[in-house]
Design an enzyme around this catalytic site. Structure first.
Site, PDB file in Angstrom:
ATOM      1  N   GLU A  57       5.528  -3.197   1.224  1.00 20.32           N
ATOM      2  CA  GLU A  57       5.834  -2.736  -0.133  1.00 20.32           C
ATOM      3  C   GLU A  57       5.083  -1.433  -0.314  1.00 20.32           C
ATOM      4  OE1 GLU A  57       4.749  -1.595  -3.520  1.00 20.32           O
ATOM      5  OE2 GLU A  57       3.831  -3.553  -3.824  1.00 20.32           O
ATOM      6  N   GLY A  80       0.822  -1.208   0.000  1.00 21.53           N
ATOM      7  CA  GLY A  80       0.000   0.000   0.000  1.00 21.53           C
ATOM      8  C   GLY A  80       0.852   1.252   0.000  1.00 21.53           C
ATOM      9  N   CYS A 123       2.072  -0.645  -8.741  1.00 19.18           N
ATOM     10  CA  CYS A 123       3.238  -0.205  -7.975  1.00 19.18           C
ATOM     11  C   CYS A 123       4.479  -0.140  -8.850  1.00 19.18           C
ATOM     12  CB  CYS A 123       3.463  -1.112  -6.775  1.00 19.18           C
ATOM     13  SG  CYS A 123       3.350  -2.863  -7.153  1.00 19.18           S
TER      14      CYS A 123
END
Length: 503
Positions: free
Chosen positions: A235, A211, A275
């Site tokens: 992460e 997140g 991401c």
């Protein structure tokens, strides 16, 4: 839902996980691998309902979600294979040397053991592969750790369906229900209290999180303040720099157009909600670089916004683009079309060398920042000064016909710089899309992750939830199977320093 109610739900889940730990850690490799495979099969049995719920809740297309189901079950089966192979146990045997001088050596044996119950936080952008039964859950169960999942409020029905499938597999295996528990956001509420209570709970021994940087750091702070601090494998944020070397643009105008189109395709894929989104691109000055920027600008201008995961994420994206665009030294050069408030326009900006650091922070969504550079010698110090990242990409052409002969030397110079700053280095590709396999690394130096020594994707993810134990002069009849002389599990082991295959 009061804070007291939330605490009671968390305590019930973590207590059940603690009580189930002994049974799960006692399973053989075959039994644990079978559990992982059974969870995968149960998810596949319910995939139609799961896909429908995930599409409705996330606004992601059916094809993407269908692929994510396959990735989720593939991860579970990957770790089943890891458990059966057993090399993650890292068994080492140093036989006794009673006649060694000046001092004898004791009999020493080592293996990895599971940490205990693990808290897993579901991700907003991957309702399956990084959520309820995703990579964190699969690797923790493979290590022998019960899992308590905090379901993400963006996709509660998806989480509940996956949890039901996983729980059926746990029950069929004859294991306690506490091996896997979902904290449903519809029951716990959507505030920060449940996450903080879960990480603070003394029964939790490690945390897996995917997140925002703010969320990850907040949980890490809670874990660090515990009487018994525990690791948080978070992460977090990354802009995933892409370096375009001159040779990549030297072939033809068509090559430049194709490369620019591929860049924008990666930038806007899934509304940029990855991401690994390529949020920062280093582009050479000169005519070829100008042509690339013009082509990328046209492609962004023709792109239409896609509905983002939540209204809050869409709003934060809009604020982020506006904030970066207002900085000194930054110019937004292209903007696509919005498709409503929840589907804001993709955008592309160019920064000058004197732009503030804020220009290089992650804006979660389809927003790219381009930095022009005059020579390859300028790149190394710029890249070395960057924050830690998940990925870095280099585009170059080393062919004798079209390549700039300086590309290879420039790439060779940049490679060790990138090794220090990122977890995965790509050449002539795009970072969106993470292969699940044994060699993959999805991690990187802070703030990409909270612990750069690990990965959240790939078979080495299991190492996050284990620790080593040494057995010294333990009687043979008391030794765990993994370190017995007869090697009943058929493990690869290092005996007196030499790797030995099972007979």
């Amino acid at each position: 839902m009061t804070q007291t109610d939330t605490v009671h739900l968390v305590e019930a889940a973590t207590t059940a996980a603690r009580d189930a730990f002994a049974a799960l850690r006692a399973t053989t490799p075959t039994e644990r691998a079978s559990l992982l495979e059974a969870i995968a099969s149960e998810i596949e049995a319910d995939k139609d309902a799961i896909i429908a719920a995930a599409v409705a809740e996330s606004h992601l297309p059916e094809g993407r979600i269908t692929g994510e189901v396959g990735r989720t079950t593939g991860q579970l089966r990957l770790f089943a294979g890891v458990v059966r192979a057993g090399d993650h146990l890292g068994v080492r045997l140093d036989p006794a040397l009673p006649d060694r001088t000046p001092l004898p050596r004791a009999d020493l044996r080592q293996r990895m053991v599971p940490l205990g119950p693990v808290a897993v936080f579901g991700a907003s952008n991957f309702p399956l592969a990084f959520s309820t039964a995703g990579g964190d859950t699969a690797s923790a169960l493979a290590a022998g750790c019960p899992v308590v999942v905090k379901g993400h409020p963006a996709h509660p029905e998806t989480a509940a369906l996956v949890a039901t499938a996983a729980s059926r597999a746990v029950q069929a295996a004859g294991l306690p229900a506490g091996v896997f528990t979902l904290l449903d956001s519809r029951e716990t509420g959507t505030g920060y209290e449940v996450g903080e209570a879960l990480v603070a709970d003394e029964r939790i021994k490690a945390v897996g999180f995917t997140g925002s940087r703010g969320g990850g750091l907040a949980l890490a702070a809670v874990a660090a303040k515990r009487p018994e601090p525990v690791p948080v494998y978070a992460e977090m944020s990354s802009v995933n720099p892409v370096v375009v070397l001159p040779g990549a643009l030297a072939d033809s105008a068509e090559t430049v157009e194709k490369l620019a189109a591929a860049y924008v395709g990666s930038l806007t894929l899934g509304a940029g909600q990855f991401c690994t989104n390529p949020g920062l691109l280093f582009l050479p000055t000169g005519e070829a670089g100008d042509a690339f920027l013009a082509a990328a600008g046209r492609a962004v201008g023709e792109a239409t916004g896609q509905r983002m995961l939540t209204p809050g994420i869409a709003s934060a994206y809009g604020s982020g683009v506006e904030g970066v665009g207002a900085l000194d030294g930054v110019k937004v050069v292209a903007s696509g079309s919005a498709a409503g408030e929840e589907a804001p326009a993709p955008a592309l900006a160019v920064v000058s060398g004197d732009a503030p650091d804020d220009a290089f922070e992650e804006v979660f969504g389809a927003f790219g920042v381009v930095v022009r550079y005059s020579s390859a010698a300028d790149l190394a110090p710029r890249l070395a000064a960057m924050e830690g990242q998940l990925t870095a990409t280099v585009h170059y052409d080393a062919s004798a016909e079209t390549g700039d002969p300086g590309d290879t030397e420039a790439a060779r110079t940049l490679l060790p710089v990138l090794e220090d700053r990122v977890g995965r280095i790509l050449f002539n590709g795009w970072p969106t899309g993470v292969e699940v396999g044994h060699a993959m690394v999805h991690g990187g130096p802070f703030p990409a992750t909270s612990d750069s020594r690990t990965t959240s994707v790939g078979s080495r993810a299991i190492e996050r939830f284990q620790r080593p134990v040494c057995y010294q002069d333990v009687p043979a009849e008391l030794l765990p199977d993994a370190v017995r002389d007869d090697n009943p599990w058929g493990l690869v082991r290092r005996v007196d320093g030499t790797l030995e295959l099972p007979r």
